[in-house]
Design a protein around this motif. Structure first.
Motif, PDB file in Angstrom:
ATOM      1  N   ARG A 103       0.898  -1.167  -0.097  1.00 56.25           N
ATOM      2  CA  ARG A 103      -0.138   0.111   0.118  1.00 56.25           C
ATOM      3  C   ARG A 103       0.967   1.414   0.123  1.00 56.25           C
ATOM      4  O   ARG A 103       2.255   1.261   0.468  1.00 56.25           O
ATOM      5  CB  ARG A 103      -0.812   0.084   1.140  1.00 56.25           C
ATOM      6  N   ILE A 104       0.357   2.309  -0.479  1.00 56.23           N
ATOM      7  CA  ILE A 104       0.945   3.610  -0.678  1.00 56.23           C
ATOM      8  C   ILE A 104       1.143   4.102   0.772  1.00 56.23           C
ATOM      9  O   ILE A 104       0.037   4.526   1.391  1.00 56.23           O
ATOM     10  CB  ILE A 104       0.419   4.274  -1.413  1.00 56.23           C
ATOM     11  N   SER A 105       2.181   4.526   1.387  1.00 54.90           N
ATOM     12  CA  SER A 105       2.551   4.934   2.550  1.00 54.90           C
ATOM     13  C   SER A 105       2.628   6.282   2.855  1.00 54.90           C
ATOM     14  O   SER A 105       2.683   6.916   3.905  1.00 54.90           O
ATOM     15  CB  SER A 105       3.173   4.058   3.534  1.00 54.90           C
ATOM     16  N   ASP A 106       2.973   7.282   1.810  1.00 51.10           N
ATOM     17  CA  ASP A 106       3.483   8.501   2.277  1.00 51.10           C
ATOM     18  C   ASP A 106       3.372   9.228   0.755  1.00 51.10           C
ATOM     19  O   ASP A 106       3.152   8.729  -0.378  1.00 51.10           O
ATOM     20  CB  ASP A 106       5.071   8.638   2.545  1.00 51.10           C
ATOM     21  N   PRO A 107       3.320  10.586   0.782  1.00 52.27           N
ATOM     22  CA  PRO A 107       3.142  11.430  -0.324  1.00 52.27           C
ATOM     23  C   PRO A 107       4.056  11.205  -1.556  1.00 52.27           C
ATOM     24  O   PRO A 107       4.049  11.193  -2.634  1.00 52.27           O
ATOM     25  CB  PRO A 107       3.316  12.795   0.153  1.00 52.27           C
ATOM     26  N   GLU A 108       5.364  11.058  -1.084  1.00 48.44           N
ATOM     27  CA  GLU A 108       6.446  10.667  -2.208  1.00 48.44           C
ATOM     28  C   GLU A 108       6.140   9.396  -2.789  1.00 48.44           C
ATOM     29  O   GLU A 108       6.184   9.432  -4.049  1.00 48.44           O
ATOM     30  CB  GLU A 108       7.961  10.496  -1.380  1.00 48.44           C
ATOM     31  N   MET A 109       5.849   8.314  -2.138  1.00 49.10           N
ATOM     32  CA  MET A 109       5.339   7.111  -2.889  1.00 49.10           C
ATOM     33  C   MET A 109       4.269   7.344  -3.830  1.00 49.10           C
ATOM     34  O   MET A 109       4.036   6.618  -4.842  1.00 49.10           O
ATOM     35  CB  MET A 109       5.239   5.883  -1.815  1.00 49.10           C
ATOM     36  N   ALA A 110       3.126   8.217  -3.301  1.00 49.17           N
ATOM     37  CA  ALA A 110       2.129   8.228  -3.816  1.00 49.17           C
ATOM     38  C   ALA A 110       2.464   9.091  -5.393  1.00 49.17           C
ATOM     39  O   ALA A 110       1.996   8.904  -6.387  1.00 49.17           O
ATOM     40  CB  ALA A 110       1.237   9.162  -3.417  1.00 49.17           C
ATOM     41  N   LEU A 111       3.394   9.851  -5.267  1.00 49.15           N
ATOM     42  CA  LEU A 111       3.747  10.660  -6.518  1.00 49.15           C
ATOM     43  C   LEU A 111       4.451   9.645  -7.496  1.00 49.15           C
ATOM     44  O   LEU A 111       4.293   9.699  -8.760  1.00 49.15           O
ATOM     45  CB  LEU A 111       4.950  11.711  -6.458  1.00 49.15           C
ATOM     46  N   VAL A 112       5.372   8.939  -6.950  1.00 42.95           N
ATOM     47  CA  VAL A 112       5.917   7.704  -7.888  1.00 42.95           C
ATOM     48  C   VAL A 112       4.759   7.034  -8.542  1.00 42.95           C
ATOM     49  O   VAL A 112       4.851   6.709  -9.693  1.00 42.95           O
ATOM     50  CB  VAL A 112       6.958   6.909  -7.125  1.00 42.95           C
ATOM     51  N   ALA A 113       3.663   6.366  -7.659  1.00 39.74           N
ATOM     52  CA  ALA A 113       2.938   5.497  -8.323  1.00 39.74           C
ATOM     53  C   ALA A 113       2.019   6.465  -9.112  1.00 39.74           C
ATOM     54  O   ALA A 113       1.645   6.006 -10.294  1.00 39.74           O
ATOM     55  CB  ALA A 113       1.865   5.185  -6.966  1.00 39.74           C
ATOM     56  N   ALA A 114       1.484   7.581  -9.077  1.00 35.60           N
ATOM     57  CA  ALA A 114       0.740   8.163  -9.953  1.00 35.60           C
ATOM     58  C   ALA A 114       1.413   8.485 -11.217  1.00 35.60           C
ATOM     59  O   ALA A 114       1.057   8.569 -12.493  1.00 35.60           O
ATOM     60  CB  ALA A 114       0.320   9.734  -9.231  1.00 35.60           C
ATOM     61  N   ARG A 115       2.792   9.039 -11.208  1.00 30.89           N
ATOM     62  CA  ARG A 115       3.760   9.235 -12.303  1.00 30.89           C
ATOM     63  C   ARG A 115       3.779   7.784 -13.147  1.00 30.89           C
ATOM     64  O   ARG A 115       3.575   8.249 -14.319  1.00 30.89           O
ATOM     65  CB  ARG A 115       5.089   9.353 -12.127  1.00 30.89           C
ATOM     66  N   ASP A 116       3.843   6.790 -12.380  1.00 32.26           N
ATOM     67  CA  ASP A 116       3.824   5.572 -13.241  1.00 32.26           C
ATOM     68  C   ASP A 116       2.593   5.123 -13.928  1.00 32.26           C
ATOM     69  O   ASP A 116       2.671   4.716 -14.957  1.00 32.26           O
ATOM     70  CB  ASP A 116       4.205   4.409 -12.186  1.00 32.26           C
ATOM     71  N   TYR A 117       1.646   5.389 -13.195  1.00 32.47           N
ATOM     72  CA  TYR A 117       0.269   5.230 -13.790  1.00 32.47           C
ATOM     73  C   TYR A 117      -0.064   6.022 -14.898  1.00 32.47           C
ATOM     74  O   TYR A 117      -0.406   5.471 -15.936  1.00 32.47           O
ATOM     75  CB  TYR A 117      -0.970   5.528 -12.543  1.00 32.47           C
ATOM     76  N   LEU A 118       0.255   7.280 -14.856  1.00 28.89           N
ATOM     77  CA  LEU A 118      -0.063   7.957 -16.182  1.00 28.89           C
ATOM     78  C   LEU A 118       0.896   7.952 -17.063  1.00 28.89           C
ATOM     79  O   LEU A 118       0.624   7.972 -18.363  1.00 28.89           O
ATOM     80  CB  LEU A 118       0.251   9.669 -15.695  1.00 28.89           C
ATOM     81  N   THR A 119       2.314   7.475 -16.883  1.00 32.37           N
ATOM     82  CA  THR A 119       3.145   7.317 -18.450  1.00 32.37           C
ATOM     83  C   THR A 119       3.229   5.989 -18.670  1.00 32.37           C
ATOM     84  O   THR A 119       3.371   5.813 -19.763  1.00 32.37           O
ATOM     85  CB  THR A 119       4.550   7.840 -17.645  1.00 32.37           C
ATOM     86  N   MET A 120       3.049   4.972 -17.708  1.00 31.60           N
ATOM     87  CA  MET A 120       3.157   3.587 -18.184  1.00 31.60           C
ATOM     88  C   MET A 120       1.787   3.073 -19.085  1.00 31.60           C
ATOM     89  O   MET A 120       1.936   2.248 -19.833  1.00 31.60           O
ATOM     90  CB  MET A 120       3.542   2.567 -17.121  1.00 31.60           C
ATOM     91  N   THR A 121       0.785   3.689 -18.568  1.00 31.86           N
ATOM     92  CA  THR A 121      -0.311   3.319 -19.248  1.00 31.86           C
ATOM     93  C   THR A 121      -1.068   4.052 -20.347  1.00 31.86           C
ATOM     94  O   THR A 121      -2.131   3.993 -20.821  1.00 31.86           O
ATOM     95  CB  THR A 121      -1.760   3.291 -18.268  1.00 31.86           C
ATOM     96  N   ALA A 122      -0.166   5.119 -20.822  1.00 34.39           N
ATOM     97  CA  ALA A 122      -0.376   6.027 -21.796  1.00 34.39           C
ATOM     98  C   ALA A 122      -0.594   5.537 -23.275  1.00 34.39           C
ATOM     99  O   ALA A 122       0.100   4.576 -23.670  1.00 34.39           O
ATOM    100  CB  ALA A 122       0.500   7.229 -21.912  1.00 34.39           C
ATOM    101  N   GLN A 123      -1.734   5.941 -23.901  1.00 37.03           N
ATOM    102  CA  GLN A 123      -1.748   5.331 -25.477  1.00 37.03           C
ATOM    103  C   GLN A 123      -0.608   5.696 -26.209  1.00 37.03           C
ATOM    104  O   GLN A 123      -0.022   6.863 -26.357  1.00 37.03           O
ATOM    105  CB  GLN A 123      -3.085   5.963 -25.837  1.00 37.03           C
ATOM    106  N   GLY A 124       0.062   4.536 -26.806  1.00 37.31           N
ATOM    107  CA  GLY A 124       0.768   4.822 -27.901  1.00 37.31           C
ATOM    108  C   GLY A 124       2.482   4.325 -27.227  1.00 37.31           C
ATOM    109  O   GLY A 124       3.157   4.461 -28.052  1.00 37.31           O
ATOM    110  N   GLY A 125       2.415   4.406 -25.922  1.00 42.39           N
ATOM    111  CA  GLY A 125       3.763   3.870 -25.394  1.00 42.39           C
ATOM    112  C   GLY A 125       4.777   4.984 -25.775  1.00 42.39           C
ATOM    113  O   GLY A 125       4.778   6.189 -25.781  1.00 42.39           O
ATOM    114  N   SER A 126       5.775   4.294 -26.228  1.00 43.04           N
ATOM    115  CA  SER A 126       7.348   5.016 -26.526  1.00 43.04           C
ATOM    116  C   SER A 126       7.172   5.942 -27.978  1.00 43.04           C
ATOM    117  O   SER A 126       7.859   6.742 -28.206  1.00 43.04           O
ATOM    118  CB  SER A 126       8.170   3.845 -26.758  1.00 43.04           C
TER     119      SER A 126
END
Length: 211
Positions: A103-126
């Motif tokens: 589970r996400i435990s602090d704001p820093e970890m939340a920012l990493v998870a949100a970044r990964d969610y937005l960039t890793m799942t984006a349409q079109g990838g690289s």
């Protein structure tokens, strides 16, 4: 029209035959035989392990296939029991979070998870620029678009600011500005305590060259 950029750092650059075999077996069971074959192509495929501190039982790999004509890239999550191609499928990232006991435990970890969610799942990838912005200077256009970039700076300089995180009752809400190729968005991603995700999008510019 703009240079490619990927999200999430990597701490490994190799080919792991055991992990590739496991992922291939999972994906064949899901009807993704062609991608399973790519994973088994050890001479043309590399696997980069992402740093994902918010996960306990899942790992995420950037899979890069160097084909004869062009290079393709995907982000792929895997556990002992399942494999999910995340690129272009935000709902699969959410499924992974809810299935993982971490589970996400602090704001820093939340920012990493949100970044990964937005960039890793984006349409079109690289094939697309996909990154979170700290300020307007992080917006990327080809150098020859100097006049367009000046307009972007004038329009969005006072608007774009660094990502920020608000915690409430175990949920973390991340508000950030994101460039997806030529589109500029304000995204509000709430990472709930149970692993579910609420994602709200406000499009500020559909085409940064046409503002």
């Amino acid at each position: 029209m703009v240079p490619a950029c990927t999200g999430g750092g990597t701490d490994d650059d190799s080919y792991d035959a055991d992990v590739a075999a496991q992922m291939s077996e999972h994906l064949e069971g899901q009807g993704s035989e062609s991608f399973a074959e790519i994973l088994r192509s050890d001479q043309e495929t590399t696997m980069h392990l992402h740093d994902v501190p918010y996960l306990d039982e899942w790992e995420i790999y950037e899979v890069v296939h160097h084909g004869e004509i062009h290079t393709e890239q995907w982000d792929v999550a895997t556990s002992a029991d399942a494999t999910l191609i995340l690129t272009s499928f935000p709902e699969r990232f959410e499924s992974m979070l809810t299935a993982d006991p971490g589970r996400i435990s602090d704001p820093e970890m939340a920012l990493v998870a949100a970044r990964d969610y937005l960039t890793m799942t984006a349409q079109g990838g690289s094939d697309y620029v996909t990154h979170l912005l700290e300020d307007v200077d992080d917006i990327e256009l080809w150098p020859e678009f100097e006049e367009e970039m000046r307009r972007v700076e004038d329009e969005f300089g006072p608007v774009v600011d660094p990502p920020h995180v608000v915690e409430a009752d175990g949920d973390f809400t991340v508000t950030t500005y994101v460039q997806f190729n030529l589109r500029l968005e304000r995204r509000t991603v709430t990472l709930h305590a149970d692993g579910s995700i609420t994602d709200e999008t406000e499009t500020l510019a559909e085409d940064l060259l046409q503002i």
